[in-house]
Design a protein around this motif. Structure first.
Motif, PDB file in Angstrom:
ATOM      1  N   ALA A 177      41.248  55.211  45.116  1.00  0.00           N
ATOM      2  CA  ALA A 177      42.548  54.457  44.977  1.00  0.00           C
ATOM      3  C   ALA A 177      42.513  53.130  45.112  1.00  0.00           C
ATOM      4  N   VAL A 178      42.050  52.765  46.244  1.00  0.00           N
ATOM      5  CA  VAL A 178      41.910  51.175  46.445  1.00  0.00           C
ATOM      6  C   VAL A 178      41.066  50.308  45.485  1.00  0.00           C
ATOM      7  N   SER A 179      40.009  51.152  44.990  1.00  0.00           N
ATOM      8  CA  SER A 179      39.122  50.447  43.870  1.00  0.00           C
ATOM      9  C   SER A 179      40.069  50.098  42.760  1.00  0.00           C
ATOM     10  N   ARG A 180      40.924  51.255  42.303  1.00  0.00           N
ATOM     11  CA  ARG A 180      41.682  51.205  41.324  1.00  0.00           C
ATOM     12  C   ARG A 180      42.360  50.033  41.312  1.00  0.00           C
ATOM     13  N   ALA A 181      43.185  49.801  42.548  1.00  0.00           N
ATOM     14  CA  ALA A 181      44.236  48.470  42.643  1.00  0.00           C
ATOM     15  C   ALA A 181      43.219  47.314  42.391  1.00  0.00           C
ATOM     16  N   ARG A 182      42.380  47.397  43.385  1.00  0.00           N
ATOM     17  CA  ARG A 182      41.234  46.255  42.983  1.00  0.00           C
ATOM     18  C   ARG A 182      40.873  45.789  41.499  1.00  0.00           C
ATOM     19  N   ASP A 183      40.774  46.773  40.779  1.00  0.00           N
ATOM     20  CA  ASP A 183      40.263  46.576  39.194  1.00  0.00           C
ATOM     21  C   ASP A 183      41.563  45.965  38.715  1.00  0.00           C
ATOM     22  N   LEU A 184      42.635  46.266  38.930  1.00  0.00           N
ATOM     23  CA  LEU A 184      44.048  45.975  38.264  1.00  0.00           C
ATOM     24  C   LEU A 184      44.129  44.368  38.781  1.00  0.00           C
ATOM     25  N   ILE A 185      44.035  44.151  40.048  1.00  0.00           N
ATOM     26  CA  ILE A 185      44.321  42.874  40.598  1.00  0.00           C
ATOM     27  C   ILE A 185      43.272  41.811  40.159  1.00  0.00           C
ATOM     28  N   HIS A 186      42.182  42.236  39.987  1.00  0.00           N
ATOM     29  CA  HIS A 186      41.083  41.364  39.469  1.00  0.00           C
ATOM     30  C   HIS A 186      41.111  40.891  37.912  1.00  0.00           C
ATOM     31  N   THR A 187      41.711  42.030  37.026  1.00  0.00           N
ATOM     32  CA  THR A 187      41.824  41.699  35.581  1.00  0.00           C
ATOM     33  C   THR A 187      42.699  40.585  35.431  1.00  0.00           C
ATOM     34  N   PRO A 188      42.074  39.454  34.482  1.00  0.00           N
ATOM     35  CA  PRO A 188      42.790  38.297  34.381  1.00  0.00           C
ATOM     36  C   PRO A 188      44.048  38.207  33.519  1.00  0.00           C
ATOM     37  N   ALA A 189      45.124  37.624  33.505  1.00  0.00           N
ATOM     38  CA  ALA A 189      46.353  37.519  33.074  1.00  0.00           C
ATOM     39  C   ALA A 189      46.267  37.645  31.464  1.00  0.00           C
ATOM     40  N   ASN A 190      45.263  36.862  30.908  1.00  0.00           N
ATOM     41  CA  ASN A 190      45.191  37.071  29.292  1.00  0.00           C
ATOM     42  C   ASN A 190      45.098  38.530  28.935  1.00  0.00           C
ATOM     43  N   ILE A 191      44.420  39.308  29.657  1.00  0.00           N
ATOM     44  CA  ILE A 191      44.290  40.961  29.404  1.00  0.00           C
ATOM     45  C   ILE A 191      45.420  41.668  29.891  1.00  0.00           C
ATOM     46  N   LYS A 192      45.569  41.150  31.145  1.00  0.00           N
ATOM     47  CA  LYS A 192      46.797  42.219  31.854  1.00  0.00           C
ATOM     48  C   LYS A 192      48.233  41.591  31.740  1.00  0.00           C
ATOM     49  N   THR A 193      48.680  41.868  30.597  1.00  0.00           N
ATOM     50  CA  THR A 193      49.985  41.716  30.114  1.00  0.00           C
ATOM     51  C   THR A 193      51.042  42.780  30.533  1.00  0.00           C
ATOM     52  N   PRO A 194      52.273  42.739  31.035  1.00  0.00           N
ATOM     53  CA  PRO A 194      52.978  43.844  31.194  1.00  0.00           C
ATOM     54  C   PRO A 194      52.829  45.152  30.684  1.00  0.00           C
ATOM     55  N   ALA A 195      52.542  45.095  29.100  1.00  0.00           N
ATOM     56  CA  ALA A 195      52.474  46.234  28.400  1.00  0.00           C
ATOM     57  C   ALA A 195      51.185  46.780  28.761  1.00  0.00           C
ATOM     58  N   TRP A 196      50.077  45.943  29.093  1.00  0.00           N
ATOM     59  CA  TRP A 196      48.707  46.452  29.479  1.00  0.00           C
ATOM     60  C   TRP A 196      48.911  47.460  30.791  1.00  0.00           C
ATOM     61  N   MET A 197      49.657  46.894  31.716  1.00  0.00           N
ATOM     62  CA  MET A 197      50.038  47.448  32.971  1.00  0.00           C
ATOM     63  C   MET A 197      50.688  49.033  32.476  1.00  0.00           C
ATOM     64  N   ALA A 198      51.371  49.066  31.416  1.00  0.00           N
ATOM     65  CA  ALA A 198      52.181  50.283  31.105  1.00  0.00           C
ATOM     66  C   ALA A 198      50.843  51.141  30.442  1.00  0.00           C
ATOM     67  N   LEU A 199      50.073  50.697  29.800  1.00  0.00           N
ATOM     68  CA  LEU A 199      48.949  51.484  29.283  1.00  0.00           C
ATOM     69  C   LEU A 199      48.026  52.137  30.343  1.00  0.00           C
ATOM     70  N   GLN A 200      47.774  51.239  31.414  1.00  0.00           N
ATOM     71  CA  GLN A 200      47.022  51.700  32.580  1.00  0.00           C
ATOM     72  C   GLN A 200      47.677  52.897  33.270  1.00  0.00           C
ATOM     73  N   ALA A 201      49.077  52.652  33.510  1.00  0.00           N
ATOM     74  CA  ALA A 201      49.604  53.719  34.131  1.00  0.00           C
ATOM     75  C   ALA A 201      49.749  55.117  33.290  1.00  0.00           C
ATOM     76  N   LYS A 202      49.824  54.866  32.049  1.00  0.00           N
ATOM     77  CA  LYS A 202      49.642  56.255  31.064  1.00  0.00           C
ATOM     78  C   LYS A 202      48.365  56.722  31.217  1.00  0.00           C
ATOM     79  N   SER A 203      47.250  55.878  31.336  1.00  0.00           N
ATOM     80  CA  SER A 203      45.948  56.528  31.283  1.00  0.00           C
ATOM     81  C   SER A 203      45.586  57.136  32.746  1.00  0.00           C
ATOM     82  N   PHE A 204      46.199  56.605  33.576  1.00  0.00           N
ATOM     83  CA  PHE A 204      45.678  57.396  35.088  1.00  0.00           C
ATOM     84  C   PHE A 204      46.642  58.654  35.029  1.00  0.00           C
ATOM     85  N   ALA A 205      47.768  58.575  34.351  1.00  0.00           N
ATOM     86  CA  ALA A 205      48.642  60.004  34.581  1.00  0.00           C
ATOM     87  C   ALA A 205      47.972  60.865  33.594  1.00  0.00           C
ATOM     88  N   ARG A 206      47.281  60.720  32.611  1.00  0.00           N
ATOM     89  CA  ARG A 206      46.686  61.666  32.014  1.00  0.00           C
ATOM     90  C   ARG A 206      46.177  62.830  32.518  1.00  0.00           C
TER      91      ARG A 206
END
Ligand code: BES
Ligand code: MN
Ligand code: ZN
Length: 497
Positions: A177-206
């Motif tokens: 879980a900590v590593s997952r948070a770190r991955d999200l934080i390290h991802t730069p903002a040109n990739i990490k849009t709010p829509a991208w965050m939603a996609l991540q949430a959906k993929s974790f929940a699958r």
């Protein structure tokens, strides 16, 4: 990304035959005031390992002039025909406190970055020690990179005593879980849009019990703060992301609602950040959202008897022609009006909507927000402690002591009512920042602002602007996102009856 390369923890028997099947063996050592060395964990087994390889480890330590400092490492090549193992790694455990044992794990983990190798560690004894040590083996091993050459994202295997297999299993869940948070934080903002965050949430929940709901565009019409901040960015706009853990039969369980600041990049907006290089770290301004997303995603594995809802308040605070202006008045979820003073205080605007939404719709027993909210919190506490605000002293005490154990340490700060005048506005219900000349205590006034949106709830605010990011690659942390708060919240939620 690292998640594909998270090390595996394995429970193994504590026998010589089992230990020598690893590529390396780590042994914790202690130096007392008289300068004598000892091996505080598994000493009987270590004696057998010594005689198996014909070694005297105390002599080796004397030869190296070891100090015993936590995390100090010495390597000794070994060989035996019948053993796969080719080295012993001696690791200092300071005074053998829980935190020493944790940091010794981080030091070993760091040494095995990118290595496809196995390590049996004889450093921890009790279940609590094994848990702390094993989590930090993985945290120290963490790396995030987009380099295309010269990096190996291989993962080692760490072996620990099978008499604590429950702790080992839990460590794997927490460290993932900590590593997952770190991955999200390290991802730069040109990739990490709010829509991208939603996609991540959906993929974790699958394939799990988790339910994800995402609001965007017109669906956000009542979320005045999220819109005011997020509409500065042309495309794609802000997102309200709700992830719920409420398995069948959970109706009467206590309900924890987590609200996270999810600013995917913070330029400051029209109140642009200066000097400009203070902006460089601001892809990590969604660390609160990253932490709570990782926590709720771990719930199906942790399986507490607690309902958990995470609300990720995701927006980019950009500088553009559609950016909000200082002096704008916005209407938050629930109807409270706020005069915008400094557009760089965007975090509290998005959190206000989330807290009000939770209070008005979700009936939380506990309402906790996590946010990289103020530079002032870092000034006050540095990078080793998060600033914790709550009126519930018993809860504060509990979170404080859980933090000391897990390593996500928080300090109880005062909600100073005398400072509330800082939030008086001439035109709206509140000013959103303390604009009175020389009004100090920026982290306190930010907390007082948030409190206006929490109704009568049992509320805790964690200002993690300091510990969310590490400036150096040291201890359990890589340079960059730390995943602060994940361990603390998982431990706390697991402890709720
Ligand atoms: N994201 C920042 C806080 C921050 C600063 C986090 C440094 C991590 C490291 C936040 O949005 C911010 O800009 N806060 C302002 C508030 C002020 C304008 C009232 C701050 O702390 O200066
Ligand atoms: Mn800001
Ligand atoms: Zn911010």
């Amino acid at each position: 990304m690292s998640l594909s390369a998270v090390p595996t923890l394995k429970a193994q028997l504590l026998t010589v035959e089992s230990v020598i099947r690893a590529n390396s063996i780590a042994i914790g050592f202690l130096k007392n005031e008289e300068g004598n060395f000892s091996f505080p964990s598994n000493s009987a087994l270590i004696a057998k390992v010594e005689s198996y390889f014909g070694l005297n480890l105390v002599d080796e330590l004397a030869f190296f002039s070891a100090t015993g400092k936590t995390g100090e490492i010495f390597e000794i090549p070994i060989s035996a025909e019948s053993a796969k193992c080719d080295r012993i790694i001696l690791v200092g455990v300071g005074s053998n406190s829980l935190s020493d044992i944790r940091l010794a794990g981080a030091s070993l983990g760091r040494k095995f970055r990118g290595k496809e190798s196995s390590l049996f560690t004889l450093v921890a004894n009790s279940g609590a020690e094994i848990l702390a040590h094993a989590v930090s083996l993985i945290l120290g091993n963490y790396q995030w990179t987009k380099k295309t050459t010269g990096v190996k994202l291989k993962a080692p295997e760490f072996y620990l005593s099978s008499s604590h297999s429950a702790s080992i299993e839990r460590a794997q869940i927490i460290a993932r879980a900590v590593s997952r948070a770190r991955d999200l934080i390290h991802t730069p903002a040109n990739i990490k849009t709010p829509a991208w965050m939603a996609l991540q949430a959906k993929s974790f929940a699958r394939n799990s019990d988790l339910v994800v709901t995402v609001l965007s565009g017109k669906e956000l019409s009542e979320f005045g703060g999220l819109q005011a901040v997020g509409n500065s960015s042309p495309n794609p706009g802000p997102r309200f992301i709700q992830i719920s853990y409420a398995p069948r039969g959970s109706k009467n369980w206590p309900h924890v609602v987590l609200v996270g600041k999810g600013i995917t990049f913070d330029t400051g907006g029209i109140s642009l950040k200066r000097p400009y290089d203070t902006m460089i770290g601001m892809k990590s301004d969604m660390s609160g959202a990253a932490a709570i997303l990782s926590v709720v995603s771990a719930m199906p594995s942790v399986a507490p008897k607690v309902r958990v809802t995470a609300l990720l308040m995701c927006a980019e605070n950009a500088l553009s022609a559609t950016a909000q202006r200082p002096s704008d008045v916005i209407t938050h979820y629930g109807g409270t009006t706020v005069e915008v003073i400094n557009t760089d205080a965007e975090g509290r605007l998005v959190l206000a909507d989330g807290l009000a939404f939770a209070d008005l719709n979700l009936d939380p027993d506990y309402l906790v927000d996590v946010a990289t909210l103020t530079g002032a919190a870092t000034l006050g506490l540095g990078r080793q402690y998060g600033a914790m605000y709550t009126r519930n002293n018993a809860l504060a005490k509990k979170l404080h002591s859980l933090g000391e154990i897990s390593g996500d340490r928080v300090w109880h700060m005062p909600l100073i009512d005398d400072y509330a005048i800082a939030l008086e506005s001439f035109v709206a219900d509140y000013n959103h920042t303390a604009d009175k000349p020389k009004f100090s205590a920026g982290s306190v006034t930010a907390a007082l602002f948030l409190e206006k949106f929490t109704g009568e709830r049992n509320w805790v605010h964690l200002d993690i602007a300091g510990p969310a990011r590490s400036e150096t690659d040291s201890g359990e942390n890589p340079k960059g996102g730390t995943g602060f708060g994940v361990r603390l919240l998982i431990d706390w939620i697991s402890s709720i009856k």
